[in-house]
Enzyme design. Structure first.
Site, mmCIF file in Angstrom:
data_model
loop_
_atom_site.group_PDB
_atom_site.id
_atom_site.type_symbol
_atom_site.label_atom_id
_atom_site.label_comp_id
_atom_site.label_asym_id
_atom_site.label_seq_id
_atom_site.Cartn_x
_atom_site.Cartn_y
_atom_site.Cartn_z
ATOM 1 N N TYR A 51 0.833 -1.200 0.000
ATOM 2 C CA TYR A 51 0.000 0.000 0.000
ATOM 3 C C TYR A 51 0.863 1.244 0.000
ATOM 4 O O TYR A 51 2.011 1.234 0.429
ATOM 5 C CB TYR A 51 -0.987 0.001 1.172
ATOM 6 C CG TYR A 51 -0.390 0.255 2.541
ATOM 7 C CD1 TYR A 51 -0.284 1.549 3.038
ATOM 8 C CD2 TYR A 51 0.036 -0.787 3.342
ATOM 9 C CE1 TYR A 51 0.227 1.797 4.294
ATOM 10 C CE2 TYR A 51 0.537 -0.561 4.605
ATOM 11 C CZ TYR A 51 0.639 0.728 5.083
ATOM 12 O OH TYR A 51 1.149 0.967 6.329
ATOM 13 N N CYS A 52 0.280 2.309 -0.544
ATOM 14 C CA CYS A 52 0.900 3.630 -0.552
ATOM 15 C C CYS A 52 -0.229 4.658 -0.506
ATOM 16 O O CYS A 52 -1.392 4.292 -0.421
ATOM 17 C CB CYS A 52 1.810 3.803 -1.759
ATOM 18 S SG CYS A 52 1.006 3.500 -3.329
ATOM 19 N N THR A 53 0.094 5.922 -0.544
ATOM 20 C CA THR A 53 -0.916 6.960 -0.359
ATOM 21 C C THR A 53 -1.994 6.926 -1.428
ATOM 22 O O THR A 53 -3.182 6.908 -1.118
ATOM 23 C CB THR A 53 -0.257 8.355 -0.315
ATOM 24 O OG1 THR A 53 0.743 8.356 0.704
ATOM 25 C CG2 THR A 53 -1.286 9.436 -0.021
ATOM 26 N N VAL A 80 -4.164 4.329 0.247
ATOM 27 C CA VAL A 80 -4.732 4.571 1.572
ATOM 28 C C VAL A 80 -5.879 5.570 1.493
ATOM 29 O O VAL A 80 -6.905 5.413 2.147
ATOM 30 C CB VAL A 80 -3.652 5.087 2.547
ATOM 31 C CG1 VAL A 80 -4.256 5.402 3.901
ATOM 32 C CG2 VAL A 80 -2.526 4.077 2.682
#
Length: 136
Positions: A51-53, A80
């Site tokens: 996951y990342c922003t 996210v």
């Protein structure tokens, strides 16, 4: 395996429970060689959720990992931000700790709707680039 492909300061602001803190301060410094990558000793058939922003860094990193032979790669669609937008406060509290680092003058945003009355603010940390206090 839960793999946060953001930067260490983003993890410090908020992260999914169970995700290890990234060691890099800039994504471009992420070790992508076989010996330095975070999954160095992980079997290639282990399920990995990245996951990342917003999802872009996950796309880059998953392509590299596929080239390295990993077969069970999953990314959090939309990152996210999409997850937080699509789930209730109760669901967020069960899996997320902290706020969400954002790349504008706010630096961090509340992740719970119950905190939505709080005005966006600068994070309680210095600017990553210059190390000076961030003006609110």
């Amino acid at each position: 395996v839960v793999l946060d492909v953001r930067n260490s300061y983003e993890w410090d602001t908020g992260h999914f429970l169970g995700a290890e803190r990234p060691t890099n301060e800039r994504f471009r410094d992420t070790e992508l060689d076989a010996d330095g990558e975070p999954l160095h000793n992980v079997p290639k058939d282990t399920p990995v959720l990245m996951y990342c922003t917003g999802g872009i860094r996950c796309d880059v990193y998953s392509a590299v990992l596929r080239q390295r032979g990993f077969t069970e790669l999953y990314t959090l669609e939309g990152g996210v931000q999409a997850f937080l937008n699509d789930h209730t406060d109760e669901e967020r509290e069960e899996v997320w700790d902290g706020e969400l680092f954002v790349f504008d003058d706010r630096l961090a945003t509340p992740t719970l709707e119950s905190d939505s009355t709080v005005q966006p603010r600068a994070a309680d940390r210095p600017c990553f680039c210059c190390k000076l206090p961030v003006a609110a």
